[in-house]
Write a protein that holds these residues in place. Structure first.
Motif, PDB file in Angstrom:
ATOM      1  N   GLU A  95       0.849  -1.191   0.000  1.00  0.00           N
ATOM      2  CA  GLU A  95       0.000   0.000   0.000  1.00  0.00           C
ATOM      3  C   GLU A  95       0.883   1.238   0.000  1.00  0.00           C
ATOM      4  OE1 GLU A  95      -3.903   1.767   2.369  1.00  0.00           O
ATOM      5  OE2 GLU A  95      -2.451   0.519   3.449  1.00  0.00           O
ATOM      6  N   SER A 115      -1.128  10.307  -5.127  1.00  0.00           N
ATOM      7  CA  SER A 115      -1.188   9.006  -5.782  1.00  0.00           C
ATOM      8  C   SER A 115      -1.363   7.956  -4.694  1.00  0.00           C
ATOM      9  CB  SER A 115       0.100   8.739  -6.572  1.00  0.00           C
ATOM     10  OG  SER A 115       0.062   7.454  -7.177  1.00  0.00           O
ATOM     11  N   TYR A 116      -2.366   7.100  -4.862  1.00  0.00           N
ATOM     12  CA  TYR A 116      -2.630   6.055  -3.877  1.00  0.00           C
ATOM     13  C   TYR A 116      -2.772   4.721  -4.594  1.00  0.00           C
ATOM     14  CZ  TYR A 116      -5.059   3.063  -0.549  1.00  0.00           C
ATOM     15  OH  TYR A 116      -5.406   2.002   0.251  1.00  0.00           O
ATOM     16  N   SER A 117      -2.214   3.658  -4.010  1.00  0.00           N
ATOM     17  CA  SER A 117      -2.394   2.325  -4.586  1.00  0.00           C
ATOM     18  C   SER A 117      -2.480   1.286  -3.482  1.00  0.00           C
ATOM     19  CB  SER A 117      -1.251   1.979  -5.547  1.00  0.00           C
ATOM     20  OG  SER A 117      -0.018   1.904  -4.860  1.00  0.00           O
ATOM     21  N   TYR A 118      -3.302   0.282  -3.736  1.00  0.00           N
ATOM     22  CA  TYR A 118      -3.445  -0.873  -2.852  1.00  0.00           C
ATOM     23  C   TYR A 118      -3.228  -2.090  -3.736  1.00  0.00           C
ATOM     24  CZ  TYR A 118      -5.267  -3.704   1.004  1.00  0.00           C
ATOM     25  OH  TYR A 118      -5.401  -4.606   2.038  1.00  0.00           O
ATOM     26  N   ASP A 119      -1.978  -2.541  -3.803  1.00  0.00           N
ATOM     27  CA  ASP A 119      -1.533  -3.534  -4.776  1.00  0.00           C
ATOM     28  C   ASP A 119      -1.458  -4.906  -4.120  1.00  0.00           C
ATOM     29  OD1 ASP A 119      -0.398  -4.991  -6.768  1.00  0.00           O
ATOM     30  OD2 ASP A 119       1.438  -3.817  -6.923  1.00  0.00           O
ATOM     31  N   LEU A 175      -8.352   0.334  -5.747  1.00  0.00           N
ATOM     32  CA  LEU A 175      -7.073  -0.277  -6.080  1.00  0.00           C
ATOM     33  C   LEU A 175      -6.014   0.780  -6.371  1.00  0.00           C
ATOM     34  CD1 LEU A 175      -8.343  -3.061  -8.525  1.00  0.00           C
ATOM     35  CD2 LEU A 175      -7.745  -3.324  -6.107  1.00  0.00           C
ATOM     36  N   GLN A 176      -6.440   1.870  -6.994  1.00  0.00           N
ATOM     37  CA  GLN A 176      -5.467   2.894  -7.367  1.00  0.00           C
ATOM     38  C   GLN A 176      -6.174   4.215  -7.647  1.00  0.00           C
ATOM     39  OE1 GLN A 176      -2.753   1.505 -10.319  1.00  0.00           O
ATOM     40  NE2 GLN A 176      -1.513   3.361 -10.333  1.00  0.00           N
ATOM     41  N   TYR A 226      -4.456   3.307 -18.745  1.00  0.00           N
ATOM     42  CA  TYR A 226      -5.088   4.029 -17.645  1.00  0.00           C
ATOM     43  C   TYR A 226      -5.434   5.476 -17.994  1.00  0.00           C
ATOM     44  CZ  TYR A 226      -3.399   0.253 -14.563  1.00  0.00           C
ATOM     45  OH  TYR A 226      -3.153  -0.951 -13.964  1.00  0.00           O
ATOM     46  N   SER A 248      -0.205  -6.908 -13.056  1.00  0.00           N
ATOM     47  CA  SER A 248      -0.587  -5.509 -13.201  1.00  0.00           C
ATOM     48  C   SER A 248      -1.595  -5.339 -14.328  1.00  0.00           C
ATOM     49  CB  SER A 248       0.651  -4.654 -13.496  1.00  0.00           C
ATOM     50  OG  SER A 248       0.268  -3.353 -13.873  1.00  0.00           O
ATOM     51  N   GLU A 304      -4.735   8.001  -9.171  1.00  0.00           N
ATOM     52  CA  GLU A 304      -3.685   8.929  -9.608  1.00  0.00           C
ATOM     53  C   GLU A 304      -4.376  10.251  -9.906  1.00  0.00           C
ATOM     54  OE1 GLU A 304       0.052  10.398 -10.515  1.00  0.00           O
ATOM     55  OE2 GLU A 304      -0.443   8.412  -9.700  1.00  0.00           O
ATOM     56  N   SER A 329      -8.630   6.287 -11.851  1.00  0.00           N
ATOM     57  CA  SER A 329      -8.765   5.468 -10.648  1.00  0.00           C
ATOM     58  C   SER A 329      -9.276   4.087 -11.024  1.00  0.00           C
ATOM     59  CB  SER A 329      -9.712   6.130  -9.634  1.00  0.00           C
ATOM     60  OG  SER A 329     -10.972   6.387 -10.220  1.00  0.00           O
TER      61      SER A 329
END
Length: 378
Positions: free
Chosen positions: A107, A121-125, A274-275, A137, A130, A277, A266
């Motif tokens: 994360e 920018s947030y991501s929960y990978d 999940l993401q 995107y 990918s 930007e 997103s």
């Protein structure tokens, strides 16, 4: 790589008149008080096609504002978005990052306040394959190299549905959840521009194209099969002001020393976000002026005037016309100014293939002048 030439004929034989339909004329008169019949007929060269549906409703006036980069408070963003326990920040050139990682999940939360500004920018990978291998995107159009290199096929977003819902949650509900979380982080008003439903069947079809490309460049294949558990939404949002969205396409010509178009996408899956930007968003400050807005026909006419100055004409199609805010800058100050954004494309022959080359042109909605770059304040 050589382009094929399109030779110009005499201007007199090139021109044709495009008459706006009665329904559009009625809308323009009823909704804006303008009478298109009082304007000069729009005349196009034979090599220039106008397939865009010109807006029938647009404001009589639009304001120019001073703006500054949006500043996101770190703790506010953490409370709204971050799930992990880690609270140690790392400073990078683009901003400050918070990272939490274990064997299953990585994360990340990055607050832009460096060479990139105005957002996060947030991501929960979950560390599976990918989605960048099966979807593009970013909003906008495929560039020339994407098409020539043969890997645009697995990024072709036209293969995905844009209407309807996925099984785990409705499209509107997922989009609104993202908007509310960003509002909690201090973001300005957002508007959903486009949604894509990334379904398992189409993702697997794109993955096959992706692996075909990797084989061509002698890279190992990605062994993965998407299931319904992997399905998600891809959203494109834009900042909006006075009902007018900010441009999220690159409209400047030539080199530039600063990017001003807003960028946001997103991804929302079964277990939530999940993401995200979202960068180059703006805080709106003082209105400087309110000016009359020229018609989209006048904006197209300005484009045509510039187009016909060329020594040779290339077959070109204007397929989209929209009123946006664009951001200009001068001596440390930034301004949001209204402009008509014209999207065009032309077929270009290279040795490898014939591709669509896309162009984006900004025409001042006040002066009718084609704007070249972020410091062109005409």
């Amino acid at each position: 790589m050589g382009k094929s030439n399109f030779y110009a004929r005499r201007k007199g034989s090139l021109r044709r008149t495009v008459l706006l339909c009665g329904a559009l004329s009625f809308l323009l008169t009823a909704c804006t008080g303008r009478n298109p019949s009082q304007e000069e007929p729009l005349v196009l060269p034979d090599s220039l096609k106008l397939t865009a549906e010109l807006p029938g409703e647009y404001p009589d006036q639009a304001k120019t504002y001073t703006v500054d980069w949006l500043e996101v408070e770190e703790e506010t963003a953490v409370q709204a978005l971050f799930k992990g326990e880690t609270r140690e920040w790392t400073q990078w050139a683009v901003g400050r990052q918070l990272l939490s990682e274990d064997e299953e999940v990585c994360e990340s939360l990055l607050i832009y306040d460096g060479v990139v500004e105005g957002g996060l920018s947030y991501s929960y990978d979950t560390k599976d394959f990918s989605l960048g291998g099966v979807a593009s995107y970013y909003p906008g159009y495929p560039d020339t190299m994407e098409q020539l290199n043969g890997y645009y096929g697995y990024h072709d977003m036209q293969d995905y549905a844009t209407e309807g819902d996925l099984s785990f949650k409705g499209q509107s509900e997922a989009s609104e959840e993202i908007e509310e979380l960003l509002y909690a982080c201090g973001f300005p008003q957002l508007q959903l521009q486009q949604a894509y439903l990334l379904d398992a069947k189409t993702m697997n079809e794109h993955l096959a194209l992706y692996n075909e490309y990797r084989t061509q460049i002698q890279e190992s294949r990605e062994e993965y099969e998407f299931t319904q558990e992997d399905e998600c939404y891809l959203f494109h949002h834009r900042q909006v002001l006075d009902g007018i969205p900010f441009a999220n396409l690159i409209w400047t010509k030539g080199t530039r020393d600063m990017s001003t178009e807003t960028v946001m996408y997103s991804l929302y899956g079964k277990n939530g976000i999940l993401q995200i930007e979202a960068r180059q968003f703006y805080e709106i400050q003082e209105p400087l002026s309110a000016d009359a807005v020229i018609s989209p026909e006048e904006a197209v006419a300005a484009y045509v005037e510039e187009y016909t100055k060329a020594l040779q004409f290339e077959e070109t199609e204007i397929f989209a016309v929209e009123l946006n805010y664009i951001v200009m800058y001068d001596e440390g100050a930034m301004y949001a100014k209204p402009a008509w954004i014209l999207s065009s494309k032309r077929k270009t022959q290279y040795e490898e293939a014939t591709v669509d080359e896309y162009g984006v042109t900004a025409v001042s909605a006040v002066t009718g002048i084609l704007i070249q770059n972020g410091t062109d304040l005409r």
